[in-house]
Design an enzyme around this catalytic site. Sequence first.
Site, PDB file in Angstrom:
ATOM      1  N   ASN A   1     -65.016  60.752   7.415  1.00  0.00           N
ATOM      2  CA  ASN A   1     -64.846  60.080   8.620  1.00  0.00           C
ATOM      3  C   ASN A   1     -63.177  59.851   9.085  1.00  0.00           C
ATOM      4  O   ASN A   1     -62.788  59.069   9.757  1.00  0.00           O
ATOM      5  CB  ASN A   1     -65.567  58.676   8.732  1.00  0.00           C
ATOM      6  CG  ASN A   1     -66.863  58.601   8.579  1.00  0.00           C
ATOM      7  OD1 ASN A   1     -67.326  59.589   9.070  1.00  0.00           O
ATOM      8  ND2 ASN A   1     -67.556  57.776   7.868  1.00  0.00           N
TER       9      ASN A   1
ATOM     10  N   HIS B   1     -76.828  51.314  13.796  1.00  0.00           N
ATOM     11  CA  HIS B   1     -76.549  51.365  12.229  1.00  0.00           C
ATOM     12  C   HIS B   1     -77.238  50.409  11.425  1.00  0.00           C
ATOM     13  O   HIS B   1     -77.802  49.434  11.817  1.00  0.00           O
ATOM     14  CB  HIS B   1     -74.985  51.152  12.056  1.00  0.00           C
ATOM     15  CG  HIS B   1     -74.343  51.465  10.692  1.00  0.00           C
ATOM     16  ND1 HIS B   1     -74.500  50.494   9.656  1.00  0.00           N
ATOM     17  CD2 HIS B   1     -73.862  52.773  10.360  1.00  0.00           C
ATOM     18  CE1 HIS B   1     -73.947  51.161   8.491  1.00  0.00           C
ATOM     19  NE2 HIS B   1     -73.852  52.251   8.867  1.00  0.00           N
TER      20      HIS B   1
ATOM     21  N   GLU C   1     -73.970  50.137  19.399  1.00  0.00           N
ATOM     22  CA  GLU C   1     -72.818  50.973  18.970  1.00  0.00           C
ATOM     23  C   GLU C   1     -72.196  51.467  20.195  1.00  0.00           C
ATOM     24  O   GLU C   1     -72.864  51.721  21.354  1.00  0.00           O
ATOM     25  CB  GLU C   1     -73.180  51.793  17.876  1.00  0.00           C
ATOM     26  CG  GLU C   1     -73.533  51.477  16.612  1.00  0.00           C
ATOM     27  CD  GLU C   1     -73.888  52.560  15.722  1.00  0.00           C
ATOM     28  OE1 GLU C   1     -73.251  53.303  15.190  1.00  0.00           O
ATOM     29  OE2 GLU C   1     -75.246  52.552  15.374  1.00  0.00           O
TER      30      GLU C   1
ATOM     31  N   SER D   1     -73.118  56.587  15.052  1.00  0.00           N
ATOM     32  CA  SER D   1     -72.678  57.405  13.627  1.00  0.00           C
ATOM     33  C   SER D   1     -73.258  58.527  13.179  1.00  0.00           C
ATOM     34  O   SER D   1     -72.641  59.523  12.565  1.00  0.00           O
ATOM     35  CB  SER D   1     -72.317  56.358  12.404  1.00  0.00           C
ATOM     36  OG  SER D   1     -73.850  55.818  12.308  1.00  0.00           O
TER      37      SER D   1
ATOM     38  N   ASP E   1     -70.286  47.593  18.310  1.00  0.00           N
ATOM     39  CA  ASP E   1     -69.808  48.184  17.227  1.00  0.00           C
ATOM     40  C   ASP E   1     -69.199  49.397  17.670  1.00  0.00           C
ATOM     41  O   ASP E   1     -69.450  50.473  18.021  1.00  0.00           O
ATOM     42  CB  ASP E   1     -70.777  48.537  16.142  1.00  0.00           C
ATOM     43  CG  ASP E   1     -70.520  49.198  14.825  1.00  0.00           C
ATOM     44  OD1 ASP E   1     -69.569  49.776  14.615  1.00  0.00           O
ATOM     45  OD2 ASP E   1     -71.192  49.006  13.895  1.00  0.00           O
TER      46      ASP E   1
ATOM     47  N   HIS F   1     -66.805  54.021  14.932  1.00  0.00           N
ATOM     48  CA  HIS F   1     -66.615  55.403  15.300  1.00  0.00           C
ATOM     49  C   HIS F   1     -66.125  55.829  16.569  1.00  0.00           C
ATOM     50  O   HIS F   1     -65.636  57.133  16.514  1.00  0.00           O
ATOM     51  CB  HIS F   1     -68.042  56.133  14.800  1.00  0.00           C
ATOM     52  CG  HIS F   1     -68.261  56.099  13.750  1.00  0.00           C
ATOM     53  ND1 HIS F   1     -68.081  57.136  12.665  1.00  0.00           N
ATOM     54  CD2 HIS F   1     -69.324  55.387  12.966  1.00  0.00           C
ATOM     55  CE1 HIS F   1     -68.687  56.863  11.346  1.00  0.00           C
ATOM     56  NE2 HIS F   1     -69.498  55.538  11.776  1.00  0.00           N
TER      57      HIS F   1
ATOM     58  N   LYS G   1     -62.317  54.613   8.986  1.00  0.00           N
ATOM     59  CA  LYS G   1     -62.714  55.964   9.556  1.00  0.00           C
ATOM     60  C   LYS G   1     -61.329  56.464   9.991  1.00  0.00           C
ATOM     61  O   LYS G   1     -60.667  57.028   9.450  1.00  0.00           O
ATOM     62  CB  LYS G   1     -63.588  55.678  10.325  1.00  0.00           C
ATOM     63  CG  LYS G   1     -64.852  55.188   9.723  1.00  0.00           C
ATOM     64  CD  LYS G   1     -66.136  54.766  10.687  1.00  0.00           C
ATOM     65  CE  LYS G   1     -67.328  54.231  10.027  1.00  0.00           C
ATOM     66  NZ  LYS G   1     -66.945  52.992   9.054  1.00  0.00           N
TER      67      LYS G   1
END
Length: 400
Positions: free
Chosen positions: A50, A143, A187, A191, A216, A219, A247
């Site tokens: 990541n 997640h 998110e 992910s 979230d 990413h 990440k």
Amino acid sequence: MTRFDDHFQQALSDLSQKGLRRITQIMQPQQGPMVIRMIDNRLLCDFSSNDYLGLSHHPLLKERAQIWTEQVGVGARASRLVSGSLIFHQQVEEKVARFKRKEAALLFPSGWQANASVLPALFRLSQEQTGHKALVFTDRLNHASLHHGCAAAGAGQIRFRHNDLVHLTALLEKYQSEKGLRFIITESVFSMDGDQANIIGLRKIADQFNAFLYLDEAHATGILGVEGRGLSADQLGADLVMGTFSKALGCFGAYIAGSRAVCDWLINSCSGFIYSTALPPSMLGAMDAALDIVPTMDIERHRLLEKATWLRQQLQQVGLDTGLSSTPIIPIIIGENSKTLQAAKFLEENDILTIAIRPPTVPSHSSRLRIALTAIHDDRMLEQLCSSLVKLASFLTRQV
């Protein structure tokens, strides 16, 4: 040996038969995205990390980590509410808040710990303030740490279909007469699928139903949004944003960012903040440097997204299923566990490291390879990856 080892061995055997057993593989990072797998000393090009901007080896992050360690030592010595709060914690939190365009921020040891402990604290607020349990609306593909946070709070999740805001709206309408504070948990970039949430749409729905939006951004931060601030910083935004430094920002740790009031509440109520030893000076130094660098990397972000678009097009042309990916996270959805493991091994034989992602990380019958592109993958590496994946498409066709 213990008298329980037979049970553990049988459980491991069961996982192996289902193609679900995991093992750790020791890697030695080399220059750029190259790694040596220590078990067989094989040099592989890593397309599984990541480290989207390649900052884990950036000299400024390493330098500031060393300087801050020299100044105050290797550890913070205590939790934040005892004597572990250093001026460096305050400096990084203030910088995070400015970066995410929020009033305040708090640091956490990891993204998992943040999600797993912040959500129970938020949901407890509903019981204390209204006398009723929180109503928690969650994306089905959230997640595992978000699901765990809900479970730790004893909150029953009202799950909406993945990124389906019509379904979310219908569920909020269904429960409109129920008492208790409402929370929408999702998110911004998923992910395992690499697709994006509709932040503007989520914000409108949250406002319509007086719901608290928790996002979230692990990413998205660093690679999406103006100056890499994520998908929410330049929109109407979420009420509380979680993100990580592990990440695109290249180091370790996590943060939440929101209003001053919500951060002050979490200082007094969040177990993951109250009971954890504070992050060490070395990581704070790396965090601080990453926050300085990331806003300056527009060229790297643009090239990275261009690479991802090109690769998805190439893969789709040979019949590989990349789902709804629109980011540098590109899944190759295969389905069967054993077939996915074979695909990962096939790529390793072509000096490409990817990881077979299997249930429960992803839903049943959706096992996949997860390709993660980074700014330090050069054109030659991308051509090698693409060529290997074209061969993989042929290989998978022969396995049908």
